[in-house]
Scaffold this active site. Structure first.
Site, PDB file in Angstrom:
ATOM      1  N   ASP A  10       0.884  -1.183   0.000  1.00 24.49           N
ATOM      2  CA  ASP A  10       0.000   0.000   0.000  1.00 24.49           C
ATOM      3  C   ASP A  10       0.918   1.230   0.000  1.00 24.49           C
ATOM      4  O   ASP A  10       0.949   1.994   0.947  1.00 24.49           O
ATOM      5  CB  ASP A  10      -0.974  -0.007   1.197  1.00 24.49           C
ATOM      6  CG  ASP A  10      -0.284  -0.107   2.552  1.00 24.49           C
ATOM      7  OD1 ASP A  10       0.834  -0.656   2.626  1.00 24.49           O
ATOM      8  OD2 ASP A  10      -0.850   0.372   3.553  1.00 24.49           O
ATOM      9  N   HIS A 241       9.098  -1.352   8.853  1.00 21.06           N
ATOM     10  CA  HIS A 241       8.111  -2.434   8.911  1.00 21.06           C
ATOM     11  C   HIS A 241       8.207  -3.348   7.683  1.00 21.06           C
ATOM     12  O   HIS A 241       8.407  -4.556   7.795  1.00 21.06           O
ATOM     13  CB  HIS A 241       6.690  -1.864   8.937  1.00 21.06           C
ATOM     14  CG  HIS A 241       6.422  -0.849   9.995  1.00 21.06           C
ATOM     15  ND1 HIS A 241       6.404  -1.145  11.328  1.00 21.06           N
ATOM     16  CD2 HIS A 241       6.123   0.485   9.907  1.00 21.06           C
ATOM     17  CE1 HIS A 241       6.103  -0.052  12.014  1.00 21.06           C
ATOM     18  NE2 HIS A 241       5.935   0.947  11.184  1.00 21.06           N
TER      19      HIS A 241
END
Ligand code: RIB
Ligand code: CA
Length: 313
Positions: A10, A241
């Site tokens: 995303d 992340h």
């Protein structure tokens, strides 16, 4: 032989860094990028991914658009605080040259399922956005998805606070039904959650060598990374992340403790999005989830910096 990987993103600054990192891995071949809503809309995620791949000279990597919102049912409203983390355009307000390419015709989940059937244990799926695309690929062809070598997910917050609510991490929270569907598939899943990604934080010092390079790729990447690490936690730095999920997929020993457990996802109320032990499966000897609890953060940050440096040099 190189491991084939698909990155479901995303895009998002840390997603962009994960794509760059994946391209630099000598042990991997990025066969496609699939996009989803989350940090940005799925259209922006697709555009950012195409622009980035072209900037890095990798217009051979196809991009497949996926879900527009949870369950692919409704349009996604980007949460206000995300502009502070990822900028108004998802990549720290950095203007990338606009790619002439378009996304492929196939939907993200079709590509995922077909690639799993085609490449089987030569392919790893790495999902670093909400799990909508993966859930839809499983719905479409569970058997095919089960043939791939491994599924690695950036998601969850088991031993630490969440980042959307005190209980929930963003990728899980953003489509709780999809996350539960993926778990209910009975497939083995490797989770790289905030427990470990918050131990892989970069600051300006870590990426000083990127700044010293004098070319467009390096300039843009450095600028985006600086926006992220100076905004996500204000002073402390930016958690890698999504790049860590790529590393954990290719070199699982970077995670020094994988906890075998059967988890479920809370679907509503204040604890919506929390991943917690599934009491119905407590006595089930087979644990399907492998949840990363400890990481060699120092080694990761070094590998990451060096690998990206080679891509942008
Ligand atoms: O919670 C962190 C995750 O949410 C990362 O994948 C980030 O890019 C966002 O998608
Ligand atoms: Ca992401």
């Amino acid at each position: 032989m190189k491991t084939k990987i698909i990155l479901d993103v995303d895009t998002g600054i840390d997603d962009a860094l994960a794509i760059t990192f994946a391209l630099g891995r000598k042990d991997a071949e990025l066969i496609g990028v699939t996009t989803c809503f989350g940090n940005v809309t799925f259209e922006t995620a697709s555009r950012n991914s195409l622009n980035l791949l072209d900037l890095l000279g990798r217009s051979d990597v196809p991009v497949y658009a996926g879900a527009k919102g949870p369950g692919d049912e409704s349009e996604w409203q980007v949460r206000e605080h995300l502009y502070r983390i990822h900028g108004n355009n998802g990549i720290g307000n950095v203007e990338l040259p606009v790619s002439k390419r378009k996304v492929e015709e196939k939907k993200a989940w079709q590509f995922m399922a077909e690639a799993c059937r085609k490449y089987r244990d030569e392919l790893i799926l790495i999902c670093v956005g909400p799990l909508t695309n993966l859930a839809k690929a499983i719905e479409l062809d569970r058997e095919a998805v089960g043939l791939c070598k491994k599924i690695v997910i950036m998601g969850g917050a088991l031993t630490v606070k969440g980042n959307v609510t005190p209980y929930a991490e963003a990728n899980i929270y953003n489509d709780v039904k999809a996350a539960q569907k993926v778990i209910d598939s009975g497939l083995d899943l490797y989770f790289v959650g905030l427990d470990v990604t918050l131990q892989t934080i970069i600051t300006g010092n870590d990426i000083m060598r990127w700044k010293q390079l004098d070319n467009e790729k390096a300039g843009k990447l450095y600028e985006a990374a600086s926006y992220y690490y100076s905004n996500e936690f204000e002073v402390v730095g930016g958690a890698m992340h999504d790049p860590l999920a790529v590393e954990a997929a290719l070199d699982p020993e970077i995670i020094t403790e994988w906890f075998p457990v059967n988890l479920m996802v809370e679907q509503e109320g204040v604890t919506k999005g929390r991943m917690i032990g599934d009491k119905d499966l407590l006595n089930e000897p087979r644990k399907r989830i492998h949840y990363g609890l400890k990481v060699n953060g120092e080694r990761f940050v070094k590998d990451f910096e060096e690998t990206v440096l080679n891509v942008i040099s």
